[in-house]
Design a protein around this motif. Structure first.
Motif, PDB file in Angstrom:
ATOM      1  N   GLY A  33      58.572  82.165  10.635  1.00 11.36           N
ATOM      2  CA  GLY A  33      57.160  81.849  10.407  1.00 11.36           C
ATOM      3  C   GLY A  33      56.495  82.679   9.326  1.00 11.36           C
ATOM      4  O   GLY A  33      55.299  82.581   9.125  1.00 11.36           O
ATOM      5  N   THR A  83      60.691  79.538   4.170  1.00 10.24           N
ATOM      6  CA  THR A  83      61.033  78.150   3.865  1.00 10.24           C
ATOM      7  C   THR A  83      60.018  77.552   2.904  1.00 10.24           C
ATOM      8  O   THR A  83      60.381  76.870   1.949  1.00 10.24           O
ATOM      9  CB  THR A  83      61.096  77.320   5.162  1.00 10.24           C
ATOM     10  OG1 THR A  83      62.122  77.861   5.985  1.00 10.24           O
ATOM     11  CG2 THR A  83      61.388  75.864   4.873  1.00 10.24           C
ATOM     12  N   THR A  84      58.735  77.848   3.149  1.00 14.06           N
ATOM     13  CA  THR A  84      57.684  77.323   2.278  1.00 14.06           C
ATOM     14  C   THR A  84      57.907  77.786   0.840  1.00 14.06           C
ATOM     15  O   THR A  84      57.802  77.005  -0.100  1.00 14.06           O
ATOM     16  CB  THR A  84      56.310  77.798   2.787  1.00 14.06           C
ATOM     17  OG1 THR A  84      56.218  77.479   4.176  1.00 14.06           O
ATOM     18  CG2 THR A  84      55.184  77.136   2.038  1.00 14.06           C
TER      19      THR A  84
HETATM   20  N1  LIG Z   1      53.392  71.381   6.306  1.00 11.87           N
HETATM   21  C1  LIG Z   1      52.798  72.403   6.947  1.00 11.87           C
HETATM   22  N2  LIG Z   1      51.535  72.280   7.414  1.00 11.87           N
HETATM   23  C2  LIG Z   1      50.927  73.300   8.051  1.00 11.87           C
HETATM   24  N3  LIG Z   1      51.495  74.506   8.264  1.00 11.87           N
HETATM   25  C3  LIG Z   1      52.742  74.694   7.826  1.00 11.87           C
HETATM   26  C4  LIG Z   1      53.464  73.655   7.156  1.00 11.87           C
HETATM   27  N4  LIG Z   1      54.690  74.141   6.831  1.00 11.87           N
HETATM   28  C5  LIG Z   1      54.729  75.396   7.288  1.00 11.87           C
HETATM   29  N5  LIG Z   1      53.562  75.742   7.881  1.00 11.87           N
HETATM   30  C6  LIG Z   1      53.241  77.052   8.462  1.00 11.87           C
HETATM   31  O1  LIG Z   1      53.527  78.039   7.505  1.00 11.87           O
HETATM   32  C7  LIG Z   1      54.110  79.170   8.112  1.00 11.87           C
HETATM   33  C8  LIG Z   1      55.402  79.517   7.416  1.00 11.87           C
HETATM   34  O2  LIG Z   1      56.349  78.519   7.688  1.00 11.87           O
HETATM   35  P1  LIG Z   1      57.828  78.597   7.140  1.00 11.87           P
HETATM   36  O3  LIG Z   1      57.780  78.753   5.664  1.00 11.87           O
HETATM   37  O4  LIG Z   1      58.556  77.423   7.651  1.00 11.87           O
HETATM   38  O5  LIG Z   1      58.356  79.911   7.828  1.00 11.87           O
HETATM   39  P2  LIG Z   1      59.845  80.499   7.886  1.00 11.87           P
HETATM   40  O6  LIG Z   1      60.747  79.599   7.125  1.00 11.87           O
HETATM   41  O7  LIG Z   1      59.730  81.866   7.302  1.00 11.87           O
HETATM   42  O8  LIG Z   1      60.199  80.564   9.338  1.00 11.87           O
HETATM   43  C9  LIG Z   1      54.303  78.832   9.569  1.00 11.87           C
HETATM   44  O9  LIG Z   1      53.305  79.492  10.309  1.00 11.87           O
HETATM   45  C10 LIG Z   1      54.131  77.354   9.653  1.00 11.87           C
HETATM   46  O10 LIG Z   1      53.517  76.978  10.860  1.00 11.87           O
END
Ligand SMILES: Nc1ncnc2c1ncn2[C@@H]1O[C@H](COP(=O)(O)OP(=O)(O)O)[C@@H](O)[C@H]1O
Ligand SMILES: [Mg+2]
Lengths: 284, 343
Positions: free
Chosen positions: B39, B43-44
């Protein structure tokens, strides 16, 4: 979970209810229809038990062959149009927000609740010269003068596609929602434009669903008998129209039954062929 | 500059900031791990590099060209997804050939390249199998081969090994690193497993709550963590409260010599368990009581209670401390292994 094969008669109890329903509402009526198709017709709308092939012989004329051919062609065209329209539509729908999806699905379900009669009359108004959509085109200056778009093949096709479209979407929807969205993303990272990704990944991955949907819409369209009458010319009448005509207006039950049995057999044959070809395609 | 450069990249989802003002440079041919708890926005960040998400602000440059708004399919990437995203309707060979087919490469050339890649991932002869008939490790390799089939400029992987069991995962980490070095390809891997990051990366980028806490080589991160979050997240450590009062420094309330907190009055000391040495009571800087001994065969962990805080010491069987539970011991704190971190 481990399942044991049924040992005693009681073990079959859970399927008793569906079995009875199937017998009462499907096997008995269908058997009756097959029987009637061999009966002899009496003047005045009655028939007496007999075994004659006259009903089937009469059917084997060029006229009825043409009608059968047209019916099958129409159902196939409707099925293809519906899937071509519904596939991209459902794909985009599945990617919308929850709220938007609910609104669209409710709208589609409300179309489902319309009867064939209402759909037929609605489209015959829309296609008419006096109150139809051509008047709108005239107002926009696209056309010089309003004209009637029916009766015509296009009108029949439009009405039937409109009627079958919600079914098509509802059948495609679960499979498309379940399709892993990272598949298209993967295709894009590997060099496919969104459109290319749709055709090289989404469509092939849904091949079995698409085949099943085509068959379903095809069968659904075969049973349509009001829209061809309301929106088409006599040459656009399907076998279902003739069956209704024979059964209701000509009071010739045996002949109507023979046509119905024949239609069912041809349909089963086509469906089996499609399934067979689909299976082979998968094995290859 | 050749390589990837992110500057001030931010991603907001509504009012929530998933990635906050990130700067990273990845020189050509290096292996970078984005490491952080679930979180934290790894990934983002990777998806923005791939072009699957658009940054709210900031710029992404590849070999000097601004690619922030270039669509994904024009970036010439290879990406391995957490779910692998192998195409279920294609065979192993067809999956690997997909990027080539999309680019209109001739059939014979496709076949040659697929054979080459299958040999590279030790799956020669598997070209005609359906992907559903492969084991987890084999699918993993196929996903990697598919991402590499066009020799991409950038190789991105999102938790690529998380679905594998521990043994296979460790083996694949080594294999992936060797493959990357052989091909000399710029690679970014997302992971939440610090061992994985330490095994593979030239540079580890530790993230938390959408921000970078530290970016450095694995050993630097381990030896010189920038803050308590990094110290705690990478490996295990003992975090000890330290205080400076009129020139004298106390740790957990006990006076120690040779350690300076700089100008700070309060700080946290990070000491790795393998740097904690036990001595006779009264000999060391700190004194405490042994509460538990975990003998794992290869290593021995001794738990010592010092003023209500638990300190863990790790030693090898050769240097086995001669202690029993309940026994008072001394702890030596060598200044050069204590990292002073701001509180
Ligand atoms: N499309 C989206 N809409 C809203 N929130 C998002 C979306 N994608 C990711 N998030 C939020 O962004 C944060 C980071 O997500 P992510 O990049 O998947 O984390 P990681 O890969 O480090 O576990 C998380 O809190 C997630 O809930
Ligand atoms: Mg993630």
């Amino acid at each position: 979970m481990r399942r044991e094969p049924p040992q005693r008669l009681v073990d079959y109890a859970p399927i008793a209810f569906p079995a009875i329903m199937l017998t009462v509402f499907f096997v008995i009526p269908f058997a009756t229809m097959i029987a009637v198709s061999f009966f002899q017709r009496q003047q005045g709308g009655f028939y007496i038990p007999a075994f004659q092939l006259a009903n089937y012989e009469r059917f084997l004329s060029l006229f009825f062959a043409n009608v059968l051919g047209f019916s099958l062609m129409l159902a196939i065209v409707v099925a293809i149009c519906c899937v071509l329209l519904a596939l991209p539509f459902t794909y985009l729908l599945a990617r919308m927000s929850r709220k938007a999806q609910v609104v669209w699905l409710v709208a589609l379900l409300s179309v489902l609740s319309l009867s064939e009669v209402i759909i037929g009359f609605a489209w015959s108004t829309l296609f008419s010269r006096t109150a139809g959509i051509t008047n709108l085109l005239v107002m926009m200056g696209v056309m010089s003068e309003a004209k009637a778009l029916l009766p015509s093949f296009g009108a029949v096709l439009t009405g039937m596609v409109y009627q079958a479209f919600p079914y098509t979407v509802l059948v495609l929807y679960p499979a498309i929602v379940r399709l892993d969205p990272t598949l298209t993303e993967a295709a894009r990272t590997l060099g496919a434009s969104p459109l290319k990704a749709f055709f090289t990944v989404v469509v092939p991955a849904l091949r079995n669903t698409i085949t099943a949907t085509l068959i379903m819409v095809f069968i659904f369209a075969l049973g349509s008998y009001l829209l061809p009458q309301l929106l088409g010319r006599p040459q656009h009448w399907t076998l279902s129209v003739l069956i209704t005509d024979q059964a209701v207006y000509q009071s010739n039950m045996p002949f109507a039954a023979a046509m119905a049995v024949f239609l069912v057999l041809v349909t089963l044959g086509l469906v089996a062929l499609t399934a067979f070809v689909g299976r082979k395609g998968e094995a290859a | 500059m050749s390589g990837l450069a992110l500057s001030n990249v931010t991603k907001e989802f509504g009012a929530f900031t998933a990635v906050n003002n990130i700067d990273i440079t990845v020189p050509h041919g290096t292996f970078v791990c984005l490491l952080g708890p679930s979180g934290c926005g790894k990934t983002t960040l990777l998806r923005m590099i791939a072009g699957l998400d658009l940054p709210t602000s900031g710029a992404i440059k590849l070999d000097g060209d601004d690619i922030t708004r270039v669509p994904t399919h024009k970036r010439n990437l290879g990406m391995v997804f957490q779910s692998l995203a192998l195409f279920p309707h294609l065979t192993v060979g067809e999956n690997i050939a997909y990027p080539l087919r999309i680019r209109g490469v001739a059939k014979e050339e496709q076949k040659k390249r697929v054979d080459e890649l299958l040999a590279m991932i030790h799956l020669s002869g598997y070209a005609d199998r359906p992907v559903s008939k492969l084991s987890g490790g084999q699918r993993q390799r196929v996903a990697i081969a598919r991402a590499l089939s066009i020799s991409p400029k950038l190789f991105l992987l999102d938790e690529p090994l998380s679905a594998l069991d521990a043994k296979l995962r460790e083996a694949m980490q080594v294999e992936l690193r060797q493959l990357q070095q052989k091909l000399g390809i710029t690679t970014i891997v997302v992971t939440h497993d610090q061992r994985e990051a330490m095994t593979m990366a030239d540079t580890v980028v530790v993230m938390s709550k959408g921000e970078i806490r530290q970016a450095a080589s694995p050993i630097e991160i381990y030896r010189r963590p920038a803050d308590t979050f990094v110290a705690d997240f990478i490996g295990s450590t003992n975090l000890l409260d330290a205080e400076a009062k009129g020139g004298a420094v106390t740790v957990l309330g006990q006076p120690v010599s040779g350690i300076s907190l700089g100008s700070a009055a309060k700080a946290t000391l990070s000491v790795r368990p393998e740097d904690v040495h036990l001595t006779a009571p009264g000999n060391g800087a700190l004194s405490g009581t042994v509460t538990f001994v975990r003998d794992l065969g290869g290593t021995i962990e001794t738990f010592v209670d010092v003023a209500g805080r638990q300190i863990v010491a790790v030693s090898t069987p050769r240097a086995r401390p001669d202690v029993t539970v309940g026994q008072p011991v001394g702890i030596t704190l060598l200044p050069d292994v204590c990292v002073v971190l701001a509180k």
